[in-house]
Design a protein around this motif. Structure first.
Motif, PDB file in Angstrom:
ATOM      1  N   ALA A 172     -18.174 -45.692  -7.339  1.00  0.00           N
ATOM      2  CA  ALA A 172     -18.804 -46.121  -8.598  1.00  0.00           C
ATOM      3  C   ALA A 172     -20.210 -46.848  -8.354  1.00  0.00           C
ATOM      4  O   ALA A 172     -21.034 -46.805  -9.463  1.00  0.00           O
ATOM      5  N   THR A 173     -20.625 -47.273  -7.253  1.00  0.00           N
ATOM      6  CA  THR A 173     -21.760 -47.939  -7.137  1.00  0.00           C
ATOM      7  C   THR A 173     -22.533 -47.188  -6.386  1.00  0.00           C
ATOM      8  O   THR A 173     -23.653 -47.649  -6.010  1.00  0.00           O
ATOM      9  N   ALA A 174     -22.138 -46.009  -6.029  1.00  0.00           N
ATOM     10  CA  ALA A 174     -23.295 -44.943  -5.409  1.00  0.00           C
ATOM     11  C   ALA A 174     -24.346 -44.347  -6.083  1.00  0.00           C
ATOM     12  O   ALA A 174     -24.071 -44.470  -7.296  1.00  0.00           O
ATOM     13  N   ARG A 175     -25.563 -44.281  -5.586  1.00  0.00           N
ATOM     14  CA  ARG A 175     -26.591 -43.817  -6.534  1.00  0.00           C
ATOM     15  C   ARG A 175     -26.759 -42.129  -6.359  1.00  0.00           C
ATOM     16  O   ARG A 175     -27.337 -41.462  -7.188  1.00  0.00           O
ATOM     17  N   ILE A 176     -26.062 -41.760  -5.632  1.00  0.00           N
ATOM     18  CA  ILE A 176     -25.756 -40.021  -5.710  1.00  0.00           C
ATOM     19  C   ILE A 176     -24.260 -39.742  -5.571  1.00  0.00           C
ATOM     20  O   ILE A 176     -23.609 -40.377  -4.842  1.00  0.00           O
ATOM     21  N   ARG A 177     -24.102 -38.923  -6.692  1.00  0.00           N
ATOM     22  CA  ARG A 177     -22.479 -38.650  -6.963  1.00  0.00           C
ATOM     23  C   ARG A 177     -22.288 -37.109  -7.018  1.00  0.00           C
ATOM     24  O   ARG A 177     -23.044 -36.535  -7.686  1.00  0.00           O
ATOM     25  N   LEU A 178     -21.523 -36.563  -6.282  1.00  0.00           N
ATOM     26  CA  LEU A 178     -20.995 -35.301  -6.529  1.00  0.00           C
ATOM     27  C   LEU A 178     -20.008 -35.107  -7.584  1.00  0.00           C
ATOM     28  O   LEU A 178     -19.053 -35.931  -7.464  1.00  0.00           O
ATOM     29  N   VAL A 179     -20.345 -34.268  -8.455  1.00  0.00           N
ATOM     30  CA  VAL A 179     -19.301 -34.288  -9.638  1.00  0.00           C
ATOM     31  C   VAL A 179     -18.297 -32.961  -9.320  1.00  0.00           C
ATOM     32  O   VAL A 179     -18.718 -31.628  -9.137  1.00  0.00           O
ATOM     33  N   PRO A 180     -17.041 -33.187  -8.938  1.00  0.00           N
ATOM     34  CA  PRO A 180     -16.109 -32.249  -8.396  1.00  0.00           C
ATOM     35  C   PRO A 180     -15.849 -31.217  -9.823  1.00  0.00           C
ATOM     36  O   PRO A 180     -15.764 -31.589 -11.034  1.00  0.00           O
ATOM     37  N   LEU A 181     -15.367 -29.963  -9.261  1.00  0.00           N
ATOM     38  CA  LEU A 181     -14.990 -28.956 -10.126  1.00  0.00           C
ATOM     39  C   LEU A 181     -13.547 -29.177 -10.473  1.00  0.00           C
ATOM     40  O   LEU A 181     -12.771 -29.300  -9.526  1.00  0.00           O
ATOM     41  N   GLY A 182     -13.178 -29.244 -11.544  1.00  0.00           N
ATOM     42  CA  GLY A 182     -11.695 -29.104 -11.784  1.00  0.00           C
ATOM     43  C   GLY A 182     -10.672 -27.678 -11.562  1.00  0.00           C
ATOM     44  O   GLY A 182     -11.702 -26.855 -11.544  1.00  0.00           O
ATOM     45  N   ALA A 183      -9.561 -27.680 -12.008  1.00  0.00           N
ATOM     46  CA  ALA A 183      -8.836 -26.659 -11.960  1.00  0.00           C
ATOM     47  C   ALA A 183      -9.321 -25.703 -13.170  1.00  0.00           C
ATOM     48  O   ALA A 183      -9.374 -24.386 -12.981  1.00  0.00           O
ATOM     49  N   THR A 184      -9.970 -26.081 -14.208  1.00  0.00           N
ATOM     50  CA  THR A 184     -10.507 -25.169 -15.336  1.00  0.00           C
ATOM     51  C   THR A 184     -11.886 -25.829 -15.617  1.00  0.00           C
ATOM     52  O   THR A 184     -12.227 -27.002 -15.253  1.00  0.00           O
ATOM     53  N   ALA A 185     -12.527 -24.832 -16.338  1.00  0.00           N
ATOM     54  CA  ALA A 185     -13.959 -25.238 -16.814  1.00  0.00           C
ATOM     55  C   ALA A 185     -13.925 -26.457 -17.574  1.00  0.00           C
ATOM     56  O   ALA A 185     -14.841 -27.396 -17.689  1.00  0.00           O
ATOM     57  N   LEU A 186     -13.018 -26.701 -18.475  1.00  0.00           N
ATOM     58  CA  LEU A 186     -12.877 -27.841 -19.442  1.00  0.00           C
ATOM     59  C   LEU A 186     -12.520 -29.019 -18.544  1.00  0.00           C
ATOM     60  O   LEU A 186     -12.916 -29.974 -18.753  1.00  0.00           O
ATOM     61  N   GLU A 187     -11.795 -29.094 -17.464  1.00  0.00           N
ATOM     62  CA  GLU A 187     -11.297 -30.123 -16.713  1.00  0.00           C
ATOM     63  C   GLU A 187     -12.783 -30.534 -15.916  1.00  0.00           C
ATOM     64  O   GLU A 187     -13.029 -31.703 -15.669  1.00  0.00           O
ATOM     65  N   SER A 188     -13.580 -29.590 -15.583  1.00  0.00           N
ATOM     66  CA  SER A 188     -14.911 -29.796 -14.840  1.00  0.00           C
ATOM     67  C   SER A 188     -15.747 -30.533 -15.952  1.00  0.00           C
ATOM     68  O   SER A 188     -16.455 -31.563 -15.567  1.00  0.00           O
ATOM     69  N   GLY A 189     -15.886 -30.067 -16.918  1.00  0.00           N
ATOM     70  CA  GLY A 189     -16.460 -30.801 -18.055  1.00  0.00           C
ATOM     71  C   GLY A 189     -16.093 -32.148 -18.410  1.00  0.00           C
ATOM     72  O   GLY A 189     -16.974 -33.124 -18.327  1.00  0.00           O
ATOM     73  N   ALA A 190     -14.701 -32.429 -18.300  1.00  0.00           N
ATOM     74  CA  ALA A 190     -14.220 -33.713 -18.480  1.00  0.00           C
ATOM     75  C   ALA A 190     -14.769 -34.747 -17.118  1.00  0.00           C
ATOM     76  O   ALA A 190     -14.928 -35.818 -17.271  1.00  0.00           O
ATOM     77  N   ALA A 191     -14.702 -34.000 -15.943  1.00  0.00           N
ATOM     78  CA  ALA A 191     -15.213 -34.736 -14.880  1.00  0.00           C
ATOM     79  C   ALA A 191     -16.507 -35.103 -15.098  1.00  0.00           C
ATOM     80  O   ALA A 191     -16.988 -36.145 -14.577  1.00  0.00           O
ATOM     81  N   LEU A 192     -17.438 -34.150 -15.627  1.00  0.00           N
ATOM     82  CA  LEU A 192     -18.921 -34.551 -15.567  1.00  0.00           C
ATOM     83  C   LEU A 192     -19.147 -35.698 -16.824  1.00  0.00           C
ATOM     84  O   LEU A 192     -20.069 -36.580 -16.650  1.00  0.00           O
ATOM     85  N   ARG A 193     -18.297 -35.625 -17.784  1.00  0.00           N
ATOM     86  CA  ARG A 193     -18.456 -36.741 -18.655  1.00  0.00           C
ATOM     87  C   ARG A 193     -18.038 -37.893 -18.501  1.00  0.00           C
ATOM     88  O   ARG A 193     -18.764 -39.054 -18.477  1.00  0.00           O
ATOM     89  N   ALA A 194     -16.893 -38.076 -17.593  1.00  0.00           N
ATOM     90  CA  ALA A 194     -16.722 -39.369 -16.785  1.00  0.00           C
ATOM     91  C   ALA A 194     -17.596 -39.789 -15.942  1.00  0.00           C
ATOM     92  O   ALA A 194     -17.744 -40.984 -15.753  1.00  0.00           O
ATOM     93  N   ALA A 195     -18.317 -38.884 -15.140  1.00  0.00           N
ATOM     94  CA  ALA A 195     -19.245 -39.422 -14.040  1.00  0.00           C
ATOM     95  C   ALA A 195     -20.473 -39.923 -14.839  1.00  0.00           C
ATOM     96  O   ALA A 195     -20.703 -41.226 -14.377  1.00  0.00           O
ATOM     97  N   VAL A 196     -21.046 -39.454 -16.173  1.00  0.00           N
ATOM     98  CA  VAL A 196     -21.687 -40.100 -16.746  1.00  0.00           C
ATOM     99  C   VAL A 196     -21.366 -41.446 -17.510  1.00  0.00           C
ATOM    100  O   VAL A 196     -22.210 -42.667 -17.574  1.00  0.00           O
ATOM    101  N   ASP A 197     -20.183 -41.422 -17.916  1.00  0.00           N
ATOM    102  CA  ASP A 197     -19.774 -42.584 -18.418  1.00  0.00           C
ATOM    103  C   ASP A 197     -19.636 -43.966 -17.421  1.00  0.00           C
ATOM    104  O   ASP A 197     -19.770 -44.819 -17.831  1.00  0.00           O
ATOM    105  N   ALA A 198     -19.197 -43.454 -16.102  1.00  0.00           N
ATOM    106  CA  ALA A 198     -19.097 -44.286 -15.421  1.00  0.00           C
ATOM    107  C   ALA A 198     -20.389 -45.099 -14.657  1.00  0.00           C
ATOM    108  O   ALA A 198     -20.506 -46.326 -14.225  1.00  0.00           O
TER     109      ALA A 198
END
Length: 393
Positions: A67-93
């Motif tokens: 959470a404190t890193a300056r570079i973060r890899l956004v993982p892919l989920g099992a589905t495209a919607l799960e991947s989108g949720a992971a991206l949204r969570a990364a921005v929110d964090a």
């Protein structure tokens, strides 16, 4: 006995004699031999072990470090919607104070945000692995799939909006200091508005702008544009801007600029498919340079439409199904003339009444049509040798 007589006066002291020479220094005595080293003393007994101190605090977890890193890899989920949720969570964090620059790196895959767009934060940059493989998509009718922020940016990815609602916008921005390069922005099927890129009220900083952007709007209904810049002051460079309509759509634009002061350098802007198409529509003091533009429409197709005094067109090739260029920018000031130079117009150029136009070193293959009281002036043809008449023929 008689008395002793007075003592006589003492005589003067004689001068001191010369100092004798110093005698020779004697030889030093011989150094004595060192004494023998004494034996090492016996090692003392070790002291008793002290009591164990209290246990320290537990260190940060792996999640906290991430959470404190300056570079973060956004993982892919099992589905495209799960991947989108992971991206949204990364921005929110990411902290919202903008004190650091955060890079969210997207891999090859689709990040589906569903029916809600993604609003970036200050200092957040989304960086993909290429426009062909990293895709951020949504079907939102509110704002756009990605919404820009001050001090943020996009690079090397695809942003899409599949539409279906009142409007479809892929990339939407109202913030200065938002930098975009090497991005494909594609919006489809908005019922009333469809724009690949939509910027509003952006007063660009020197580092701002859109560089190497492919912006596409495609819909059979409503207004359509590849890129729409409303009341913006910024630069678009090395970009492909395309609007595609249909017989039932409204006006179609490759680049639509209203208000502000836009510079467009080395753009290819096309509009096609609708009843009225404009490759570039400049309702502001635009500079259009080193570009190729075309407009097609079943009723009217214009390469360049200029509605603002002071606009400049340089080194442009323009064509349209009706006219290459229409200039409708009335002004009483010669200083506010629309200035055109070193350009090629494959069809007719039309100038409305009370509009000043100054054309030089350009080719007008279809001639020029001017309304009464129009004020066109031509200097030379494209071969730089023959003066043109007042109607540029």
């Amino acid at each position: 006995m008689g008395e002793t007589g007075p003592q006589g006066l003492q005589g003067l002291t004689g001068e001191t004699g010369p100092k004798g020479d110093t005698g020779a220094k004697g030889e030093p005595g011989a150094k004595g031999e060192p004494g023998e080293k004494g034996d090492t003393g016996a090692k003392g007994e070790p002291g008793e072990k002290g009591d164990t101190g209290p246990k320290g605090e537990t260190g940060p977890s792996a999640a906290d470090v991430l959470a404190t890193a300056r570079i973060r890899l956004v993982p892919l989920g099992a589905t495209a919607l799960e991947s989108g949720a992971a991206l949204r969570a990364a921005v929110d964090a990411v902290p919202s104070n903008g004190s650091e620059t955060w890079v969210l790196k997207l891999g090859a895959g689709t990040y589906d945000l569903g029916a809600t767009g993604l609003m970036l934060k200050r200092g957040v940059f989304l960086v993909g692995s290429g426009t062909q493989v990293s895709r951020v998509v949504s079907s939102t009718a509110d704002g756009g799939t990605v919404l820009g922020a001050n001090g943020a940016g996009l690079r090397d990815l695809f942003v899409g909006n599949t539409g279906g609602g009142f409007q479809a916008v892929a990339l939407f921005n109202q913030s200065s200091g938002f930098v975009v390069s090497d991005v494909v922005a594609e919006a489809r099927n908005g019922q009333n508005l469809t724009h690949g890129v939509l910027y509003q009220d952006v007063d660009g900083l020197p580092a701002d702008g859109l560089v190497r952007v492919r912006a596409l709007g495609n819909s059979s209904t409503g207004q359509v544009s590849g890129m729409y810049l409303s009341r913006c002051t910024l630069k678009v460079t090395d970009s492909l801007l395309e609007g595609r309509g249909a017989p039932g759509s409204g006006d179609v634009f490759g680049l639509l600029a209203e208000g502000g002061a836009v510079e467009a350098w080395r753009v290819t802007a096309t509009a096609s498919g609708g009843p009225r198409g404009h490759g570039v529509y400049a309702a502001g003091p635009m500079l259009l340079a080193q570009s190729d533009v075309s407009g097609e429409g079943t009723e009217n197709g214009v390469g360049v439409t200029v509605l603002s005094p002071g606009a400049k067109v340089r080194y442009v090739r323009a064509k349209g199904s009706s006219r290459s260029m229409v200039v409708d920018a009335p002004s009483s000031q010669l200083e506010s003339a629309v200035r055109v130079s070193h350009s090629l117009f494959e069809q007719n150029v039309f100038v409305t009444a009370n509009t000043w136009v100054r054309m030089s070193q350009s080719t007008l293959s279809g001639g020029l049509t001017a309304e009464p009281q129009a004020l066109p002036g031509c200097v030379m043809t494209s071969d730089d040798t023959r003066a043109l008449a007042g109607d540029c023929t």
